[in-house]
Every structure is written in C-alpha cells, then in structure tokens.
Write an enzyme that holds these catalytic residues in place. Sequence first.
Site, PDB file in Angstrom:
ATOM      1  N   GLY A  18     -46.325  66.591  91.473  1.00 11.86           N
ATOM      2  CA  GLY A  18     -45.657  65.515  92.194  1.00 11.86           C
ATOM      3  C   GLY A  18     -44.492  64.891  91.445  1.00 11.86           C
ATOM      4  O   GLY A  18     -43.990  63.841  91.815  1.00 11.86           O
ATOM      5  N   SER A  42     -45.326  70.973  91.743  1.00  8.37           N
ATOM      6  CA  SER A  42     -43.939  70.949  92.237  1.00  8.37           C
ATOM      7  C   SER A  42     -43.417  72.340  92.603  1.00  8.37           C
ATOM      8  O   SER A  42     -42.241  72.637  92.437  1.00  8.37           O
ATOM      9  CB  SER A  42     -43.003  70.267  91.231  1.00  8.37           C
ATOM     10  OG  SER A  42     -43.394  68.926  91.005  1.00  8.37           O
ATOM     11  N   HIS A  80     -59.489  68.872  91.020  1.00 11.24           N
ATOM     12  CA  HIS A  80     -58.058  68.556  91.016  1.00 11.24           C
ATOM     13  C   HIS A  80     -57.795  67.441  90.005  1.00 11.24           C
ATOM     14  O   HIS A  80     -58.612  66.544  89.835  1.00 11.24           O
ATOM     15  CB  HIS A  80     -57.607  68.129  92.417  1.00 11.24           C
ATOM     16  CG  HIS A  80     -56.114  68.027  92.509  1.00 11.24           C
ATOM     17  ND1 HIS A  80     -55.436  66.901  92.099  1.00 11.24           N
ATOM     18  CD2 HIS A  80     -55.180  68.909  92.926  1.00 11.24           C
ATOM     19  CE1 HIS A  80     -54.129  67.112  92.259  1.00 11.24           C
ATOM     20  NE2 HIS A  80     -53.956  68.321  92.763  1.00 11.24           N
ATOM     21  N   ASN A  94     -52.165  71.724  99.717  1.00 10.33           N
ATOM     22  CA  ASN A  94     -53.068  70.627  99.393  1.00 10.33           C
ATOM     23  C   ASN A  94     -52.433  69.371  99.988  1.00 10.33           C
ATOM     24  O   ASN A  94     -51.483  68.829  99.425  1.00 10.33           O
ATOM     25  CB  ASN A  94     -53.209  70.509  97.862  1.00 10.33           C
ATOM     26  CG  ASN A  94     -54.012  69.285  97.465  1.00 10.33           C
ATOM     27  OD1 ASN A  94     -54.626  68.624  98.302  1.00 10.33           O
ATOM     28  ND2 ASN A  94     -54.001  68.967  96.171  1.00 10.33           N
ATOM     29  N   TRP A  95     -52.955  68.968 101.131  1.00 12.79           N
ATOM     30  CA  TRP A  95     -52.326  67.839 101.845  1.00 12.79           C
ATOM     31  C   TRP A  95     -52.615  66.499 101.184  1.00 12.79           C
ATOM     32  O   TRP A  95     -51.982  65.515 101.493  1.00 12.79           O
ATOM     33  CB  TRP A  95     -52.809  67.813 103.300  1.00 12.79           C
ATOM     34  CG  TRP A  95     -52.306  68.940 104.154  1.00 12.79           C
ATOM     35  CD1 TRP A  95     -51.577  70.024 103.744  1.00 12.79           C
ATOM     36  CD2 TRP A  95     -52.474  69.079 105.572  1.00 12.79           C
ATOM     37  NE1 TRP A  95     -51.296  70.844 104.825  1.00 12.79           N
ATOM     38  CE2 TRP A  95     -51.845  70.284 105.956  1.00 12.79           C
ATOM     39  CE3 TRP A  95     -53.133  68.313 106.549  1.00 12.79           C
ATOM     40  CZ2 TRP A  95     -51.820  70.731 107.275  1.00 12.79           C
ATOM     41  CZ3 TRP A  95     -53.119  68.759 107.859  1.00 12.79           C
ATOM     42  CH2 TRP A  95     -52.465  69.948 108.230  1.00 12.79           C
ATOM     43  N   LYS A  96     -53.638  66.459 100.326  1.00 17.77           N
ATOM     44  CA  LYS A  96     -54.020  65.200  99.663  1.00 17.77           C
ATOM     45  C   LYS A  96     -54.344  64.139 100.726  1.00 17.77           C
ATOM     46  O   LYS A  96     -54.904  64.478 101.755  1.00 17.77           O
ATOM     47  CB  LYS A  96     -52.916  64.757  98.695  1.00 17.77           C
ATOM     48  CG  LYS A  96     -52.506  65.894  97.738  1.00 17.77           C
ATOM     49  CD  LYS A  96     -51.689  65.433  96.583  1.00 17.77           C
ATOM     50  CE  LYS A  96     -51.334  66.629  95.706  1.00 17.77           C
ATOM     51  NZ  LYS A  96     -50.650  66.284  94.480  1.00 17.77           N
ATOM     52  N   GLU A 151     -56.085  64.875  90.117  1.00 16.46           N
ATOM     53  CA  GLU A 151     -56.171  63.507  90.673  1.00 16.46           C
ATOM     54  C   GLU A 151     -57.628  63.064  90.773  1.00 16.46           C
ATOM     55  O   GLU A 151     -57.934  61.890  90.600  1.00 16.46           O
ATOM     56  CB  GLU A 151     -55.459  63.456  92.035  1.00 16.46           C
ATOM     57  CG  GLU A 151     -53.948  63.498  91.862  1.00 16.46           C
ATOM     58  CD  GLU A 151     -53.203  64.171  92.995  1.00 16.46           C
ATOM     59  OE1 GLU A 151     -53.773  64.320  94.096  1.00 16.46           O
ATOM     60  OE2 GLU A 151     -52.033  64.558  92.770  1.00 16.46           O
ATOM     61  N   GLU A 205     -52.688  74.007  87.080  1.00 10.76           N
ATOM     62  CA  GLU A 205     -51.779  72.929  87.457  1.00 10.76           C
ATOM     63  C   GLU A 205     -51.521  72.016  86.260  1.00 10.76           C
ATOM     64  O   GLU A 205     -52.328  71.126  85.962  1.00 10.76           O
ATOM     65  CB  GLU A 205     -52.397  72.089  88.583  1.00 10.76           C
ATOM     66  CG  GLU A 205     -52.678  72.876  89.850  1.00 10.76           C
ATOM     67  CD  GLU A 205     -52.638  71.985  91.088  1.00 10.76           C
ATOM     68  OE1 GLU A 205     -51.853  72.307  91.996  1.00 10.76           O
ATOM     69  OE2 GLU A 205     -53.361  70.977  91.130  1.00 10.76           O
TER      70      GLU A 205
HETATM   71  P1  PGA Z   1     -47.238  69.044  94.143  1.00 16.30           P
HETATM   72  O1  PGA Z   1     -48.836  68.999  94.101  1.00 16.30           O
HETATM   73  O2  PGA Z   1     -46.873  70.378  94.718  1.00 16.30           O
HETATM   74  O3  PGA Z   1     -46.843  67.893  95.034  1.00 16.30           O
HETATM   75  O4  PGA Z   1     -46.750  68.878  92.739  1.00 16.30           O
HETATM   76  C1  PGA Z   1     -49.593  70.117  93.729  1.00 16.30           C
HETATM   77  C2  PGA Z   1     -51.039  69.750  93.657  1.00 16.30           C
HETATM   78  O5  PGA Z   1     -51.355  68.622  93.231  1.00 16.30           O
HETATM   79  O6  PGA Z   1     -51.928  70.543  94.020  1.00 16.30           O
END
Ligand code: PGA
Length: 249
Positions: free
Chosen positions: A172, A211, A94, A9-11, A96, A166
Amino acid sequence: MRTPIIAGNWKMNKTPSEAKALVSALVPLVADAKCDVVVCTPAVDFAAVSEVIKGTNIKLGAENMHWKESGAFTGELSAAMLKESGVEYVILGHSERRQYFGETDATVNLRTLAAVKAGLTPIICVGEKKEEREAGYTNALVTYQTLIALSGLTAEQVAKVVIAYEPVWAIGTGLTATDEQANETIGVIREAVRSVYGDAADEVRIQYGGSMNPKNCKGLMAQPEIDGGLIGGASLKAEDFSKVVHFDA
Ligand code: PGA
C-alpha cells in the site's frame, strides 16, 4: 511448470452491491486468462460474488478464518462457513492481521492446518518489515515464518498451498521490491520449503505482493521464482486487475 495465480485482496473495501458491480465487470475481462484468478473479499460479499462468478474461471477467497470448527469465538468465521459460502482460497497471516490483530506465526500455523484439513487452499503471507530488511534479517525471517506456518503438513499438502511473499514496506505504499529482490527472497522461501519438504518446493506456488500493479507486473512475473501476485489496491478496479491477470500481454 507451475500455473501462475493472480489473487485480489480487497481488504475492507466493497459493500455487497459494490462487490457485485466490480466482479460483474471483471468476469468478461478475465474470461480468457491463462492463469488462476482469485478474488479474496470481505465475508459479507461472499453471496453476491459467488452468484456472479458461478460457471466462470474466477474463484472466491476469504481474507482470514479461525482454526476451530465452531464455538464461542464471537466475530470469527470457521472453515466450514467459508466452504459452504463457495470459498476455495483463504488468505492467512496477512501483515495487517499480524500488525493490527495480534496474529502470530503460531496462530497462522493453526489456521493453515485447519484450512488444509477442510479442503481450502491457504494463501500464507510472509514478509519482512523495513527495519528487518535493513538489519539483514530478511532471509532468516521469511524462512522462519514459512516453516512455522507449514509445520504439521505433509509434503503432499505443502505442494498445494500458496505462499505470498509480501515485504511489509511495499504494501500500500507504492514502493515495490525490485524484480530481482522479490525473485531472490522468493527463492529463499522455496529453498526453506525444500529443506523440509523436498520436491514439494518445485510445486508450491509463491506469489509476490506489495504495490503490484499493471505497470510493474510484467517485470515481476518474468522472474523465474515468482508464480503470481497478491494484489491489494490494484484489485479494486476491474480494468487494473485484469491488466495484472494479463501480465504477459
Ligand atoms: P497492495 O496490497 O497491492 O495495495 O500493496 C497487497 C496486499 O496487502 O496483499
């Protein structure tokens, strides 16, 4: 046996030229992967990435989509737009998106139904916040999020979706759920699926995300309920992502 699926997931990272460089480095590193490999990228990178991955084992994913087929929804993307751009997977709900963009369980459900109808594979994200875990609500919450998201799908359709567990506090932050915590909550999600869709629960693939990295992926992936990973930070470097793809090396 469920085929493991490792998705990046590059965001909001990587311009088209940076995306091209990253995925070009990734292609040879994951060519021998035994699991499914997906990169979910910003929409502006679709063209560059799909050109590089043509004929390889890497699949393209998007990070969100709207549920309507077309219309006056400034800034949004439809399933047909994603399909024509070579997208096969789409991350939905997600944390976010839920936290910063008003995503709700009801809209995750609408997006899920639209994605499946269009022939895209949704990667549906569920997970609890730190205070919800501490209050003992994790199991109830992930059950509710999962069942709302899937509502209206047939068991046959549910068998083909991907769910990503998640925990919000692990995204993150460098904090990972322990292998056992992740396995236990994913088991709860699978039983929630079973309660409504029966044996589809044995086919649906449920990833862990938060993470996950080259160091902790082996332990997580050794857990019986964990079928893959949704990888943020560690998907932005080809070597790191490749190491997660080769979690059993
Ligand atoms: P992360 O993100 O691996 O940087 O914790 C995972 C995600 O948000 O899908």
